[in-house]
Design a protein around this motif. Structure first.
Motif, PDB file in Angstrom:
ATOM      1  N   LEU A 190       0.671  17.182 -39.613  1.00 29.10           N
ATOM      2  CA  LEU A 190       0.165  16.551 -38.397  1.00 29.10           C
ATOM      3  C   LEU A 190      -1.214  15.932 -38.634  1.00 29.10           C
ATOM      4  O   LEU A 190      -1.498  14.808 -38.182  1.00 29.10           O
ATOM      5  CB  LEU A 190       0.105  17.593 -37.281  1.00 29.10           C
ATOM      6  N   GLN A 191      -2.058  16.631 -39.359  1.00 29.41           N
ATOM      7  CA  GLN A 191      -3.387  16.100 -39.662  1.00 29.41           C
ATOM      8  C   GLN A 191      -3.291  14.846 -40.531  1.00 29.41           C
ATOM      9  O   GLN A 191      -4.032  13.876 -40.327  1.00 29.41           O
ATOM     10  CB  GLN A 191      -4.221  17.169 -40.363  1.00 29.41           C
ATOM     11  N   VAL A 193      -0.771  12.735 -40.681  1.00 32.30           N
ATOM     12  CA  VAL A 193      -0.232  11.644 -39.865  1.00 32.30           C
ATOM     13  C   VAL A 193      -1.322  11.067 -38.966  1.00 32.30           C
ATOM     14  O   VAL A 193      -1.471   9.845 -38.842  1.00 32.30           O
ATOM     15  CB  VAL A 193       0.965  12.137 -39.024  1.00 32.30           C
ATOM     16  N   ARG A 194      -2.100  11.943 -38.346  1.00 36.84           N
ATOM     17  CA  ARG A 194      -3.181  11.467 -37.478  1.00 36.84           C
ATOM     18  C   ARG A 194      -4.227  10.685 -38.272  1.00 36.84           C
ATOM     19  O   ARG A 194      -4.690   9.616 -37.831  1.00 36.84           O
ATOM     20  CB  ARG A 194      -3.831  12.649 -36.758  1.00 36.84           C
ATOM     21  N   ALA A 195      -4.584  11.177 -39.456  1.00 35.55           N
ATOM     22  CA  ALA A 195      -5.594  10.490 -40.264  1.00 35.55           C
ATOM     23  C   ALA A 195      -5.128   9.098 -40.678  1.00 35.55           C
ATOM     24  O   ALA A 195      -5.919   8.149 -40.723  1.00 35.55           O
ATOM     25  CB  ALA A 195      -5.925  11.326 -41.499  1.00 35.55           C
ATOM     26  N   ALA A 196      -3.833   8.968 -40.980  1.00 35.34           N
ATOM     27  CA  ALA A 196      -3.298   7.680 -41.428  1.00 35.34           C
ATOM     28  C   ALA A 196      -2.978   6.744 -40.270  1.00 35.34           C
ATOM     29  O   ALA A 196      -2.815   5.533 -40.481  1.00 35.34           O
ATOM     30  CB  ALA A 196      -2.044   7.909 -42.267  1.00 35.34           C
ATOM     31  N   ASN A 197      -2.887   7.297 -39.056  1.00 32.98           N
ATOM     32  CA  ASN A 197      -2.478   6.497 -37.894  1.00 32.98           C
ATOM     33  C   ASN A 197      -3.351   6.849 -36.691  1.00 32.98           C
ATOM     34  O   ASN A 197      -2.861   7.390 -35.686  1.00 32.98           O
ATOM     35  CB  ASN A 197      -1.003   6.756 -37.570  1.00 32.98           C
ATOM     36  N   PRO A 198      -4.647   6.544 -36.771  1.00 30.19           N
ATOM     37  CA  PRO A 198      -5.570   6.998 -35.722  1.00 30.19           C
ATOM     38  C   PRO A 198      -5.296   6.411 -34.346  1.00 30.19           C
ATOM     39  O   PRO A 198      -5.662   7.018 -33.333  1.00 30.19           O
ATOM     40  CB  PRO A 198      -6.939   6.557 -36.256  1.00 30.19           C
ATOM     41  N   ASP A 199      -4.648   5.265 -34.283  1.00 28.20           N
ATOM     42  CA  ASP A 199      -4.434   4.609 -32.993  1.00 28.20           C
ATOM     43  C   ASP A 199      -3.040   4.840 -32.419  1.00 28.20           C
ATOM     44  O   ASP A 199      -2.736   4.361 -31.319  1.00 28.20           O
ATOM     45  CB  ASP A 199      -4.671   3.099 -33.133  1.00 28.20           C
ATOM     46  N   ARG A 222      -1.157  26.772 -33.015  1.00 23.67           N
ATOM     47  CA  ARG A 222      -1.772  26.661 -31.685  1.00 23.67           C
ATOM     48  C   ARG A 222      -2.796  25.535 -31.609  1.00 23.67           C
ATOM     49  O   ARG A 222      -3.242  25.166 -30.529  1.00 23.67           O
ATOM     50  CB  ARG A 222      -2.422  27.996 -31.304  1.00 23.67           C
ATOM     51  N   THR A 223      -3.186  25.005 -32.757  1.00 23.82           N
ATOM     52  CA  THR A 223      -4.179  23.919 -32.766  1.00 23.82           C
ATOM     53  C   THR A 223      -3.524  22.542 -32.764  1.00 23.82           C
ATOM     54  O   THR A 223      -4.203  21.534 -32.943  1.00 23.82           O
ATOM     55  CB  THR A 223      -5.089  24.035 -34.001  1.00 23.82           C
ATOM     56  N   ALA A 224      -2.224  22.490 -32.564  1.00 20.68           N
ATOM     57  CA  ALA A 224      -1.493  21.224 -32.686  1.00 20.68           C
ATOM     58  C   ALA A 224      -2.078  20.120 -31.820  1.00 20.68           C
ATOM     59  O   ALA A 224      -2.154  18.957 -32.238  1.00 20.68           O
ATOM     60  CB  ALA A 224      -0.017  21.438 -32.346  1.00 20.68           C
ATOM     61  N   ARG A 225      -2.533  20.458 -30.607  1.00 20.58           N
ATOM     62  CA  ARG A 225      -3.029  19.430 -29.703  1.00 20.58           C
ATOM     63  C   ARG A 225      -4.304  18.755 -30.209  1.00 20.58           C
ATOM     64  O   ARG A 225      -4.692  17.706 -29.701  1.00 20.58           O
ATOM     65  CB  ARG A 225      -3.271  20.026 -28.317  1.00 20.58           C
ATOM     66  N   HIS A 248       7.721  10.765 -38.876  1.00 24.70           N
ATOM     67  CA  HIS A 248       7.036  11.202 -40.091  1.00 24.70           C
ATOM     68  C   HIS A 248       7.372  12.671 -40.327  1.00 24.70           C
ATOM     69  O   HIS A 248       7.211  13.499 -39.422  1.00 24.70           O
ATOM     70  CB  HIS A 248       5.523  11.019 -39.955  1.00 24.70           C
ATOM     71  N   VAL A 249       7.837  13.002 -41.524  1.00 23.95           N
ATOM     72  CA  VAL A 249       8.369  14.338 -41.793  1.00 23.95           C
ATOM     73  C   VAL A 249       7.830  14.901 -43.104  1.00 23.95           C
ATOM     74  O   VAL A 249       7.331  14.167 -43.959  1.00 23.95           O
ATOM     75  CB  VAL A 249       9.913  14.310 -41.882  1.00 23.95           C
TER      76      VAL A 249
END
Length: 360
Positions: A190-191, A193-199, A222-225, A248-249
Motif C-alpha cells: 500500500l505504501q 502504491v501510494r508513493a508511486a501514485n500520489p494523486d 490498522r494503519t491502512a488509512r 495493483h497487487v
C-alpha cells in the motif's frame, strides 16, 4: 499404467496409485473425488521413508516434504483452483475446482509449475481460444470470482479521476513466501502504491479470510488509512473491479480477475499471470519469455490446468463451463445472510484457531 485426472484438460496423467501425506480427514474424501479412479493411500508422519522406490506422493499446496522422503519419489501437489466455490475455503466450503501439479505449484515463482509450462509451450488453437473467450465473457458478465463472497455495494467516488484497487492478502500465505521476492506485506504494498501514485484515489480491500476473522491481520494493518483513501470490507470482488481503473497487487488472484475485466494490472510480486506481456511487472520472471494474448492466458489457467468436479457426488468430473453453471446456481441459492449453523461453525473454527495459536 497411468490414469487421467481430468476430462476437461487431460494434461496430467497420474500414476495408477499414489500415496498422500498431510491431508486432514475432511480433505481426504475430496482428494479421492479429484483423482478419480487413482488408488490413494494416506500415510502418517514418519512413514514417508518407507515409500517404495519410484512411487508418487501427493501433498497439499506448499506443504514441506516429509522427513525421510527419498529423491526417487515423485512429488505431486494439489491446491485450490481459480473458480473455487461460493464461500471461503477457510469456512470449509467444498470446492468445484482444484489443480494437480507435478512440477511445482502455480504460486511458487521460484521454480516452474505445470501451469507455467503450459503457458510457455502450449499451442492455443482457434477453437480453444474461442472457448476461452466465451468462458471469460460469462465470468465477467456474471461477476464471478474465486470465492464469490461479499454482499455490500460500492460506488466509485464521483470526483475521483483515477481509482486504484489494492487487494490485501493473508501475509502468511505461501503465495507471498514463494512469489514475492521484494515487498512481502500488505502495508508495504500500500505504501509503495501510494508513493508511486500520489494523486490517485487508492482503495484497499483486505482479504476475505481476514475480514471473516479466519486468518490473522497483516503487520500494521490498522494503519491502512494512512496510505489509502478508503478501506472496503464486505464487497464482492466482482462488484468493485468494474468500477476501478487499475489494480495493483503482490500476488493476489484479484490481479488475474482484473485482467479478465480488461483492467491494467501492476504486479509487485510474481504471480502466475505475470511475465506474459499482459501486466506491468516490477520484478520480472526471467523464465517467462512468451507473450500471450489474454485468451491464451485464460485457456491455460481456466481450461487446461484445473480439474473440475460437479457438486453432485454422482456426477464426478465436469468441464469449466458446466462448473460455471453450477457456481451460478449455487450463488443464486445462497442467502445473502450467513445461516445460523454456519455462524456456529465459524465460531468453532475461530476457537480452534486460537487454541492452536496459543500452543505455538
Amino acid at each position: 499404467m497411468t490414469h487421467s485426472a481430468s476430462v476437461a484438460g487431460g494434461i496430467r496423467a497420474l500414476p495408477a496409485s499414489v500415496f498422500a501425506y498431510g491431508f486432514s480427514f475432511r480433505k481426504r474424501a475430496i482428494v479421492r473425488r479429484f483423482i478419480g479412479n487413482v488408488t490413494v493411500r494416506f500415510i502418517r508422519a514418519g512413514h514417508a521413508k518407507y515409500l517404495p522406490s519410484g512411487s508418487a506422493l501427493l501433498l497439499w499446496g506448499s506443504h514441506p516434504l516429509p522427513a525421510g522422503l527419498t529423491s526417487d519419489v515423485q512429488v505431486i501437489r494439489m491446491e485450490d483452483g481459480f473458480l473455487r466455490s461460493v464461500g471461503l475455503g477457510a469456512d470449509l466450503i467444498h470446492p468445484v475446482s482444484w489443480v494437480i501439479d507435478q512440477r511445482g505449484i502455480y504460486y511458487d515463482a521460484t521454480q516452474p509449475s505445470d501451469l507455467e509450462y503450459l503457458l510457455q509451450t502450449s499451442e492455443f488453437t482457434d477453437e480453444l481460444l474461442e472457448r476461452a473467450y466465451s468462458l471469460r465473457r460469462r465470468i465477467v458478465e456474471n461477476g464471478l470470482t474465486k470465492y464469490n463472497v461479499g454482499s455490500g455495494n460500492w460506488q466509485r467516488p464521483s470526483l475521483a479521476k483515477r481509482v486504484i484497487l489494492v487487494p490485501g492478502q493473508v501475509e502468511t500465505d505461501a503465495s507471498i513466501q514463494f512469489g514475492a521476492p521484494g515487498i512481502v506485506s500488505n502495508m508495504g504494498l500500500l505504501q509503495a502504491v501510494r508513493a508511486a501514485n500520489p494523486d490517485a484515489y487508492v482503495v484497499y480491500k483486505p482479504h476475505p479470510d481476514v475480514v471473516a476473522g479466519l486468518r490473522a491481520k497483516g503487520q500494521g494493518e490498522r494503519t491502512a488509512r494512512q496510505w489509502c483513501d478508503e478501506v472496503v470490507m464486505d464487497i464482492a470482488m466482482g462488484e468493485i473491479l468494474p468500477a476501478v481503473d487499475e489494480v495493483h497487487v503482490l500476488t493476489s488472484l484479484a490481479g488475474f480477475e482484473a485482467l479478465l475485466r480488461d483492467k491494467p494490472v501492476t504486479c509487485y510480486g510474481q504471480p502466475f499471470y505475470a511475465g506474459w506481456g499482459l501486466t506491468k511487472d516490477v520484478i520480472p520472471v526471467a523464465r517467462r519469455t512468451r507473450h500471450l494474448s489474454l485468451h491464451a492466458l485464460v485457456a491455460g489457467t481456466l481450461i487446461l490446468y484445473p480439474i473440475y468436479i460437479s457438486r453432485s457426488v454422482a456426477s464426478g468430473f465436469t468441464t469449466p463451463e458446466q462448473a460455471l453453471d453450477e457456481l451460478l446456481a449455487w450463488r443464486a441459492a445462497t442467502p445473502k445472510r450467513m445461516p445460523w449453523w454456519r455462524k456456529v461453525l465459524r465460531m468453532g473454527l475461530l476457537l480452534a484457531l486460537r487454541i492452536v495459536g496459543s500452543k505455538r
